[in-house]
Design a protein around this motif. Structure first.
Motif, PDB file in Angstrom:
ATOM      1  N   TYR A   4      37.270  26.354  -7.620  1.00  0.00           N
ATOM      2  CA  TYR A   4      37.628  27.235  -8.736  1.00  0.00           C
ATOM      3  C   TYR A   4      38.169  26.430  -9.912  1.00  0.00           C
ATOM      4  O   TYR A   4      38.393  26.962 -10.996  1.00  0.00           O
ATOM      5  CB  TYR A   4      38.594  28.319  -8.310  1.00  0.00           C
ATOM      6  N   ARG A  37      36.875  27.429  -2.232  1.00  0.00           N
ATOM      7  CA  ARG A  37      36.947  28.007  -3.571  1.00  0.00           C
ATOM      8  C   ARG A  37      38.329  27.742  -4.164  1.00  0.00           C
ATOM      9  O   ARG A  37      38.465  27.290  -5.271  1.00  0.00           O
ATOM     10  CB  ARG A  37      36.639  29.513  -3.520  1.00  0.00           C
ATOM     11  N   PHE A  49      34.350  34.637 -11.179  1.00  0.00           N
ATOM     12  CA  PHE A  49      33.948  34.337  -9.805  1.00  0.00           C
ATOM     13  C   PHE A  49      32.567  33.704  -9.793  1.00  0.00           C
ATOM     14  O   PHE A  49      32.295  32.786  -9.004  1.00  0.00           O
ATOM     15  CB  PHE A  49      33.949  35.623  -8.973  1.00  0.00           C
ATOM     16  N   THR A 104      32.805  30.106 -10.588  1.00  0.00           N
ATOM     17  CA  THR A 104      33.345  29.395  -9.426  1.00  0.00           C
ATOM     18  C   THR A 104      32.243  29.178  -8.390  1.00  0.00           C
ATOM     19  O   THR A 104      32.126  28.094  -7.802  1.00  0.00           O
ATOM     20  CB  THR A 104      34.503  30.187  -8.797  1.00  0.00           C
ATOM     21  N   THR A 105      31.426  30.205  -8.178  1.00  0.00           N
ATOM     22  CA  THR A 105      30.317  30.087  -7.236  1.00  0.00           C
ATOM     23  C   THR A 105      29.328  29.022  -7.678  1.00  0.00           C
ATOM     24  O   THR A 105      28.828  28.226  -6.862  1.00  0.00           O
ATOM     25  CB  THR A 105      29.600  31.440  -7.082  1.00  0.00           C
ATOM     26  N   ASN A 126      32.571  33.626   2.331  1.00  0.00           N
ATOM     27  CA  ASN A 126      31.575  34.341   1.551  1.00  0.00           C
ATOM     28  C   ASN A 126      30.209  34.248   2.238  1.00  0.00           C
ATOM     29  O   ASN A 126      29.678  33.154   2.438  1.00  0.00           O
ATOM     30  CB  ASN A 126      31.509  33.748   0.140  1.00  0.00           C
ATOM     31  N   SER A 170      41.870  38.291  -2.951  1.00  0.00           N
ATOM     32  CA  SER A 170      40.487  38.564  -3.339  1.00  0.00           C
ATOM     33  C   SER A 170      39.568  38.538  -2.132  1.00  0.00           C
ATOM     34  O   SER A 170      38.600  39.293  -2.037  1.00  0.00           O
ATOM     35  CB  SER A 170      40.020  37.539  -4.376  1.00  0.00           C
TER      36      SER A 170
END
Length: 480
Positions: free
Chosen positions: A299, A327, A351, A354-355, A384, A456
């Motif tokens: 992140y 992350r 997000f 970050t991915t 995830n 989250s």
């Protein structure tokens, strides 16, 4: 000193227990290229077998109906944002109201049992054994949650005690009998927080100053004390040398036991120091195999670039390299600190960004693993589902075997995303669960912080709850 006593009891139990773990493992493994992967007895997987995360019965078959009911209730509670945000206050107030004994009696079969592996040899070994039968291995986690005054008179005693806890846990991890044993460590528990901040300020990008990494590694190797590092004071230099001596002892156990240690990352104002230590440990330990792995928080915007620089340093010095990709768990505090101190927010804006960062880091490491067998190891530490699927697809694309010396490891926290872990393990991938060891008093403060920081993740458990409900439905309402 209670924690140290607990570990000693556990170690004593390892020697006294007559239960034959190697035989048990032999009955529940499938040979693959001279190595073994734990799997469901009778199940044969193939390299091209597709993982089915939707198979509720298969994903939950290692759990009893009561365990599934417990998981369902707790995951429902964890999806309530108010509870997650204020869980430590709620738990503390409940403890005061009920008293410690009643509170512990309530917590042990519920939240504690869901997220902690045990507090003695028997309970912890039972947890590990059950996971091994479904293809999942233990990543033992030692929690050091005491805040230490930087200039406290008893600080060195506490750091030495933390060192003993880590070493005892490493011995226990090695003795559990798991193939490729792994353990997480928190080096910041071995020296003052103020020193960690100072070193981070002096050496913000360690891989860009290889001579400093070499100096620290040489100190670990030869026990020759560091005499100067940037503008560190005489007192800080003395603290640093004590820290390096403790870390050297950690490295010694890792090399003797062939135990992989994963160095935890923390806040951005501490990470350069931790990165420096992890790189120095790699130069010291990582000869023919990656015993030391550093953690990379994706992140943070600059993580893939830092990863590339660290890889270059390792390759220049001819050592193996390990990376654990996460992350990140400190997003809210990082943004608050950036706003408070007036510097640019280091965290990705969304997000999705970050991915994208995570995927770039994954691609970098996967390609290194495929191109240089045995020289690189990557741990995909993610809850995830899309990230995990992308990881397995990338392995197939690059021709990386599911279980071999070309190490690609998947890891999730104990008690979370079990359907992902069990599906991966049963399909033959190297899969680990990060399992805390400790008493309720020791473990809950740590878990509370993780619940808060990972809201989250816990807020998106609808998928897992759906799978658990499906498995429960088959068990409770099947009349066949």
């Amino acid at each position: 000193m209670q924690r140290g006593v607990s570990y000693q009891k556990l170690l004593d139990g390892l020697q006294q227990r007559t239960w034959n773990l190697p035989f048990y493992r032999q009955q529940n493994t499938i040979a693959s290229g001279g190595r073994h992967s734990f799997a469901i007895p009778g199940h044969r997987f193939t390299q091209n077998e597709t993982i089915n995360f939707d198979d509720a019965e298969k994903a939950c078959q290692s759990k009893t109906t009561l365990e599934l009911l417990r998981s369902s209730l707790i995951l429902n509670a964890c999806s309530v944002e108010t509870f997650v945000k204020h869980n430590y206050k709620i738990l503390s107030w409940t403890r005061r109201l009920m008293g410690r004994s009643v509170f512990n009696a309530m917590m042990r079969p519920t939240v504690y049992k869901q997220f902690v592996g045990g507090d003695d040899f028997t309970s912890f070994q039972e947890t590990v054994s059950r996971l091994q039968t479904v293809g999942v291995r233990p990543l033992v986690m030692v929690t050091l949650e005491e805040d230490v005054k930087d200039d406290g008179p008893d600080a060195d005693q506490l750091f030495d005690r933390n060192l003993k806890i880590m070493k005892d846990c490493m011995e226990m991890t090695a003795a559990l009998g798991s193939q490729n044993p792994m353990m997480q460590i928190k080096p910041s528990g071995l020296f003052p927080l103020a020193l960690c901040k100072s070193v981070s300020a002096e050496i913000p990008f360690p891989s860009s100053e290889p001579e400093v990494v070499e100096k620290i590694a040489n100190s670990m190797e030869t026990s020759k004390e560091v005499t100067k590092l940037g503008n560190l004071s005489t007192i800080e230099i003395a603290q640093l040398n004590k820290a390096l001596n403790r870390i050297k002892q950690i490295c010694k156990v890792a090399m003797e036991r062939k135990l992989m240690i994963l160095v935890d990352a923390e806040y951005t104002y501490l990470n350069p120091c931790l990165n420096l230590l992890a790189l120095a440990m790699m130069l010291h330990c990582n000869g023919s195999e990656p015993l030391v792995t550093n953690t990379y928080q994706n992140y943070l915007k600059e993580t893939p670039n830092i990863l590339l620089k660290d890889i270059e340093l390792a390759q220049t010095h001819g050592v193996t390299f390990g990376a654990k990709l996460v992350r990140g768990a400190y997003i809210y505090k990082e943004r608050a600190l950036a706003s408070e101190k007036g510097y640019p927010d280091p965290v990705c804006e969304t997000f999705e960004k970050t991915t994208k960062n995570y995927n770039r880091s994954m691609d970098i490491m996967m390609e290194k693993v495929a191109k240089h067998p045995g020289k690189f190891c990557v741990t995909i530490a993610s809850h995830n589902e899309d990230t995990v699927k992308r990881g397995t697809n990338k392995m197939a694309e690059l021709g990386i075997p599911r279980s071999s010396d070309q190490r690609v490891i998947f890891a999730q926290s104990y008690g979370m995303s079990d359907f992902i872990s069990l599906s991966l393990g049963q399909a033959g991938y190297m899969t680990y669960k990060s399992i805390p060891y400790g008493t309720i008093d020791e473990a809950l403060p740590y878990l509370s912080r993780r619940l808060n920081e990972n809201s989250s993740i816990l807020g998106g458990v609808r998928r897992e709850r759906k799978i658990i409900r499906a498995a429960l439905g088959r068990r409770l309402f099947s009349f066949n």
